[in-house]
Design a protein around this motif. Structure first.
Motif, short mmCIF file in Angstrom:
data_model
loop_
_atom_site.label_atom_id
_atom_site.label_comp_id
_atom_site.label_asym_id
_atom_site.label_seq_id
_atom_site.Cartn_x
_atom_site.Cartn_y
_atom_site.Cartn_z
N ALA A 189 2.42 -26.08 44.97
CA ALA A 189 1.07 -25.62 44.54
C ALA A 189 0.98 -24.19 44.75
O ALA A 189 0.22 -23.28 44.25
CB ALA A 189 0.10 -26.66 44.97
N THR A 190 1.16 -23.94 46.09
CA THR A 190 1.05 -22.50 46.52
C THR A 190 1.80 -21.45 45.66
O THR A 190 1.26 -20.38 45.47
CB THR A 190 1.58 -22.34 47.93
OG1 THR A 190 0.62 -23.11 49.03
CG2 THR A 190 1.28 -21.05 48.60
N ARG A 191 3.03 -22.02 45.54
CA ARG A 191 3.82 -21.07 44.60
C ARG A 191 3.21 -20.70 43.11
O ARG A 191 3.20 -19.52 42.60
CB ARG A 191 5.07 -21.55 44.31
CG ARG A 191 6.18 -21.63 45.59
CD ARG A 191 7.47 -22.35 45.10
NE ARG A 191 8.14 -21.72 44.14
CZ ARG A 191 8.76 -22.43 43.20
NH1 ARG A 191 9.09 -23.68 43.27
NH2 ARG A 191 9.44 -21.75 42.14
N PHE A 192 2.64 -21.78 42.63
CA PHE A 192 1.71 -21.44 41.47
C PHE A 192 0.48 -20.73 41.56
O PHE A 192 0.38 -19.68 40.76
CB PHE A 192 1.33 -22.91 40.96
CG PHE A 192 0.49 -22.94 39.62
CD1 PHE A 192 0.89 -22.61 38.51
CD2 PHE A 192 -0.75 -22.98 39.72
CE1 PHE A 192 0.36 -22.63 37.36
CE2 PHE A 192 -1.73 -22.75 38.77
CZ PHE A 192 -1.29 -22.72 37.29
N VAL A 193 -0.12 -20.85 42.59
CA VAL A 193 -1.32 -20.04 42.87
C VAL A 193 -0.99 -18.61 43.21
O VAL A 193 -1.53 -17.67 42.67
CB VAL A 193 -2.28 -20.45 43.86
CG1 VAL A 193 -3.27 -19.77 44.31
CG2 VAL A 193 -2.86 -21.98 43.64
N SER A 194 -0.04 -18.36 43.97
CA SER A 194 0.53 -17.03 44.21
C SER A 194 0.95 -16.35 42.71
O SER A 194 0.89 -15.21 42.73
CB SER A 194 1.77 -17.05 45.18
OG SER A 194 1.36 -17.71 46.44
N GLU A 195 1.70 -17.05 41.91
CA GLU A 195 2.16 -16.62 40.68
C GLU A 195 1.04 -16.05 40.01
O GLU A 195 0.95 -15.22 39.27
CB GLU A 195 3.07 -17.48 40.22
CG GLU A 195 3.90 -17.04 38.83
CD GLU A 195 4.85 -16.22 38.87
OE1 GLU A 195 4.91 -15.24 37.99
OE2 GLU A 195 5.38 -15.82 40.18
N PHE A 196 0.06 -16.89 39.85
CA PHE A 196 -1.25 -16.48 38.93
C PHE A 196 -1.96 -15.36 39.57
O PHE A 196 -2.42 -14.83 38.89
CB PHE A 196 -2.28 -17.72 39.20
CG PHE A 196 -3.60 -17.57 38.42
CD1 PHE A 196 -3.64 -17.91 37.16
CD2 PHE A 196 -4.50 -16.88 39.08
CE1 PHE A 196 -5.03 -17.67 36.44
CE2 PHE A 196 -5.91 -16.68 38.71
CZ PHE A 196 -5.99 -17.22 37.37
N GLU A 197 -2.10 -15.22 40.85
CA GLU A 197 -2.66 -14.20 41.66
C GLU A 197 -1.85 -12.84 41.37
O GLU A 197 -2.56 -11.96 40.90
CB GLU A 197 -2.81 -14.26 43.18
CG GLU A 197 -3.51 -13.01 43.73
CD GLU A 197 -3.66 -13.72 45.20
OE1 GLU A 197 -4.57 -12.91 45.90
OE2 GLU A 197 -2.82 -14.32 45.74
N THR A 198 -0.74 -12.88 41.27
CA THR A 198 0.09 -11.74 40.97
C THR A 198 0.08 -11.46 39.56
O THR A 198 -0.23 -10.13 39.26
CB THR A 198 1.64 -12.11 41.22
OG1 THR A 198 2.06 -12.36 42.42
CG2 THR A 198 2.37 -11.14 40.75
N LEU A 199 0.11 -12.49 38.64
CA LEU A 199 -0.24 -11.93 37.22
C LEU A 199 -1.61 -11.41 37.05
O LEU A 199 -1.60 -10.28 36.14
CB LEU A 199 0.09 -13.19 36.18
CG LEU A 199 1.52 -13.71 36.15
CD1 LEU A 199 1.39 -15.15 35.83
CD2 LEU A 199 2.45 -12.77 35.26
N ILE A 200 -2.36 -11.79 37.25
CA ILE A 200 -4.00 -11.54 37.11
C ILE A 200 -4.34 -10.17 37.72
O ILE A 200 -5.19 -9.51 37.35
CB ILE A 200 -4.91 -12.53 37.52
CG1 ILE A 200 -6.31 -12.78 36.83
CG2 ILE A 200 -5.32 -12.22 39.04
CD1 ILE A 200 -6.02 -12.96 35.36
#
Length: 390
Positions: free
Chosen positions: A373-384
């Motif tokens: 789940a942390t990997r997903f949230v981190s990926e979202f943060e990088t993209l946004i």
């Protein structure tokens, strides 16, 4: 020969009312064509066909209440001969326009007889009974073989006497459907939650520049960036994108994010943007506008209601700063995004005001864990925070 049956358009749907046919016998249809409109607790849904062929027979009439899984039409493949007439073809019974009380709808699947103390009831009827505190032992089922169905629970005894069910508004029906689905989801899906506050000032500044010379109808909203970021992150972190069915997680090949839409007058639906990761930002914004418009006028497609692979719910520009959603089965994750807030933020050692949002991922612990789940949230943060990449 293909028998086109009433599809399930929701986790607690037992039947739908056929509103109209958009085809007639002899018409040629192609997979994906909309051939009928069905009314459910969540509004009118356009139903698509799943195969190519020629419409041979329409076995249900407009105005009929048709249980899930019952035949609606017969479609012949190319070169296939018509079947011999048979009395087994089932036509649904028309719904009376002003009945004094509710009509019972046969429930599918039919619950098998159980041991003493285990009452035969449909899954949706059991959920409704639990919500209302109704004892199934006091009910007499009106479904096939005496099975207790949803209508029986709605007309349950109150104060020792059976009371007729009073007609409810479409919004009340929708809220009941949502309540039943969310109750079951919360009870059966082991949720866990992971939250992160994210600096979205780069995204807001990016949109200000991008929208500066555009008319209002062509501007991109922050919500479209969220949908893009979720779609791209889910296409990379596949463990949050798919369905948990019969004890097995089945990852999806594409990302179809369900977008929560608040309906005028109340109620909520979450139709899916199909293959959103393949869209660019302008296409995403246009698709979202179209989806919201059709959701609020009751013209969604069956695939949009059933093929979502992850859901996004956002509080928009104003409102609470965080929310944790309940997963919509059979999906395995929902992303809740609070309204942007201005907060002090440290940038290169300096405290400055920034717009931030709090993202909360609700995930199914049968499928994923905190690290994934942390990997997903981190990926979202990088993209946004790199909006040009969206």
């Amino acid at each position: 020969m293909g028998v086109f049956k009433m599809p399930s358009l929701g986790a607690d749907m037992e039947a739908g009312t056929l509103v109209e046919w958009l085809v007639k016998p002899g018409d040629t249809v192609t997979r994906g064509d909309v051939i009928a409109v069905v009314e459910t607790q969540k509004g009118a849904i356009e139903i698509e066909v799943f195969e190519d062929g020629t419409v041979h027979e329409l076995t249900a009439v407009p105005g009929a209440s048709v249980p899930v899984g019952m035949p609606l039409a017969v479609i012949l493949a190319e070169g296939e001969k018509p079947p011999a007439p048979t009395p087994a073809a089932v036509a649904a019974q028309p719904v009376e326009t002003a009945p004094p009380e509710r009509k019972a709808v046969p429930a599918l699947p039919v619950a098998p007889a159980g041991p003493a103390g285990h009452h035969r009831a449909s899954p949706a009827a059991r959920v409704r009974a639990q919500e209302l505190g109704v004892d199934l032992a006091v009910l007499q089922g009106s479904g096939p073989g005496g099975v207790i169905i949803l209508a029986d629970v709605d007309g349950a005894p109150i104060g020792g006497e059976r009371q007729p069910s009073e007609p409810r508004s479409p919004i009340e029906e929708m809220r009941r459907a949502i309540a039943a689905t969310m109750t079951r989801a919360k009870q059966t899906i082991p949720h866990f939650y992971l939250s992160q506050t994210i600096d979205v000032q780069p995204a807001i500044d990016f949109l200000a520049r991008r929208n500066a010379d555009r008319p209002p109808g062509e501007r991109v909203l922050l919500g479209a960036l969220f949908v893009r970021a979720v779609s791209l992150a889910a296409s990379k972190i596949k463990i949050v994108n798919g369905h948990f069915v019969e004890g097995v997680f089945k990852p999806a090949n594409v990302v179809n994010p369900g977008v929560a839409v608040a309906l005028r007058g109340g109620g909520l639906v979450a139709p899916a943007l199909m293959d959103a990761a393949a869209m660019d930002l302008d296409q995403t914004m246009a698709a979202m506008r179209d989806l919201v418009s059709r959701a609020r006028t009751g013209r969604l497609k069956g695939s949009e209601m059933t093929e979502g692979t992850i859901t996004i719910t956002s509080l928009g520009e104003t409102g609470a700063e965080a929310m944790a959603g309940i997963i919509f089965p059979p999906q395995v994750a929902i992303v809740g995004i609070g309204a942007p807030q201005t907060r002090p933020w440290v940038i290169e050692g300096q405290v400055v005001p920034r717009s931030v949002v709090t993202l909360t991922l609700s995930a199914d612990h049968r499928v994923s864990d905190g690290r994934q789940a942390t990997r997903f949230v981190s990926e979202f943060e990088t993209l946004i925070q790199e909006p040009e990449s969206l």
